[in-house]
Design a protein around this motif. Structure first.
Motif, PDB file in Angstrom:
ATOM      1  N   LYS A  32      -6.011  54.710  19.476  1.00 47.45           N
ATOM      2  CA  LYS A  32      -7.405  54.498  19.853  1.00 47.45           C
ATOM      3  C   LYS A  32      -7.591  54.488  21.366  1.00 47.45           C
ATOM      4  O   LYS A  32      -8.561  55.033  21.899  1.00 47.45           O
ATOM      5  CB  LYS A  32      -7.908  53.184  19.238  1.00 47.45           C
ATOM      6  CG  LYS A  32      -9.375  52.938  19.537  1.00 47.45           C
ATOM      7  CD  LYS A  32     -10.039  52.051  18.533  1.00 47.45           C
ATOM      8  CE  LYS A  32     -11.509  51.782  18.857  1.00 47.45           C
ATOM      9  NZ  LYS A  32     -11.979  52.054  20.198  1.00 47.45           N
ATOM     10  N   SER A  89     -19.988  59.203  21.706  1.00 47.64           N
ATOM     11  CA  SER A  89     -18.529  59.008  21.808  1.00 47.64           C
ATOM     12  C   SER A  89     -17.820  59.462  20.544  1.00 47.64           C
ATOM     13  O   SER A  89     -16.790  60.137  20.612  1.00 47.64           O
ATOM     14  CB  SER A  89     -18.173  57.535  21.988  1.00 47.64           C
ATOM     15  OG  SER A  89     -18.516  57.132  23.262  1.00 47.64           O
ATOM     16  N   ASP A 139     -10.031  56.909  23.415  1.00 44.78           N
ATOM     17  CA  ASP A 139     -11.110  56.392  24.253  1.00 44.78           C
ATOM     18  C   ASP A 139     -11.024  56.926  25.681  1.00 44.78           C
ATOM     19  O   ASP A 139     -12.029  57.267  26.298  1.00 44.78           O
ATOM     20  CB  ASP A 139     -11.069  54.853  24.301  1.00 44.78           C
ATOM     21  CG  ASP A 139     -11.529  54.240  22.983  1.00 44.78           C
ATOM     22  OD1 ASP A 139     -12.067  54.985  22.136  1.00 44.78           O
ATOM     23  OD2 ASP A 139     -11.332  53.020  22.801  1.00 44.78           O
TER      24      ASP A 139
END
Ligand code: ADP
Ligand code: ADP
Length: 233
Positions: A115, A100, A119
């Motif tokens: 964030k 990731s 993600d």
């Protein structure tokens, strides 16, 4: 979309000029998969690196989507490169980061800081390359083919219009090579991405390319649709 005009490239090594490209002219159309094949030392790496100005021509012009790359300043070039993804023979993943985090890295470099949206984008990309279940692993825990899938996800992170593949399957076995080439074809069709790849393997060209240029001793000696350049299977 990509235009190389009368490119000449030489490297200076201890005061001696080594010619890597001689009078190279190429036109690569939007949405095609274009292959460049040649022996080791023929000039393939130099040629593909012209397209994102990792190497600059000694003479000649590189024009991508109408922009003469020579006219860009450092900031312009930085932005331009976000529109050009690249994958490598040895994957060039960061060993200390998870899958990731490797895929998120170019998003962070591009200045994204939210964030949640990072993600979300990482999940989308890992879905695309079929690696969601490995997102928290480290590169050393993955097979070669899986590592290259991470490389592909990372290269696509900032929605590039062009993907450059530098011997991207040369470190992989034939079966894994086929699955990576199939993924490249899917991405080309789904996203309309232009793909330029270099290889020394005829099978790679036959499997996935629309058109091909053959490079030999710094010169393009032949180019055209794969079926015309390589008449017999
Ligand atoms: P290929 O990718 O087909 O193996 P390259 O583009 O790497 O070919 O190399 C073409 C020629 O340029 C070779 O003679 C190589 O030794 C030389 N060359 C490539 N990169 C450099 C460099 N950074 N400095 C000096 N010579 C180089
Ligand atoms: P290869 O494995 O194909 O020989 P290198 O090990 O020479 O590749 O790596 C080339 C370097 O260029 C990489 O370390 C990478 O960080 C940098 N690089 C790769 N892609 C890009 C890009 N699209 N824009 C800017 N720099 C890049």
């Amino acid at each position: 979309m990509i235009e190389l005009q009368a490119i000449h490239k030489s490297y200076q090594v201890n005061g001696v000029a080594i010619t890597a490209l001689t009078d190279v002219n190429l036109h690569i159309a939007s949405g095609e998969i274009f292959g460049i094949i040649g022996h080791s030392g023929a000039g393939k790496s130099t040629l593909i690196r012209m397209i994102n100005f990792l190497e600059r021509p000694t003479q000649g012009k590189v024009i991508v989507e109408g922009v003469d790359l020579d006219s860009l300043d450092d900031e312009g070039l930085r932005q331009f490169r976000q529109g050009v993804g690249m994958i490598f023979q040895h994957f060039n993943l960061l060993g200390s980061k998870t899958v990731s985090a490797n895929v998120a890295f170019p998003l962070e470099i591009a200045g994204k800081s939210d964030k949640q949206s990072i993600d979300k984008r990482v999940d989308e990309l890992l879905d695309l390359v079929g690696l969601k279940r490995h997102k928290n692993k480290y590169p050393r825990q993955l097979s070669g083919g899986e590592k290259q899938r991470v490389g592909i996800a990372r290269a696509l992170a900032n929605h590039p219009r062009v993907l450059l593949c530098d011997e991207a399957t040369s470190a992989l076995d034939p079966q894994t090579t086929r699955s990576i080439l199939q993924l490249l074809r899917e991405i080309n069709e789904r996203l309309g991405l232009t793909i330029v790849l270099i290889t020394h393997e005829m099978d790679v060209i036959r499997t996935v390319c629309d058109r091909v240029a053959v490079i030999d001793s710094s010169r393009i000696v032949e180019s055209g649709p794969v079926s015309q350049v390589f008449l017999h299977p």
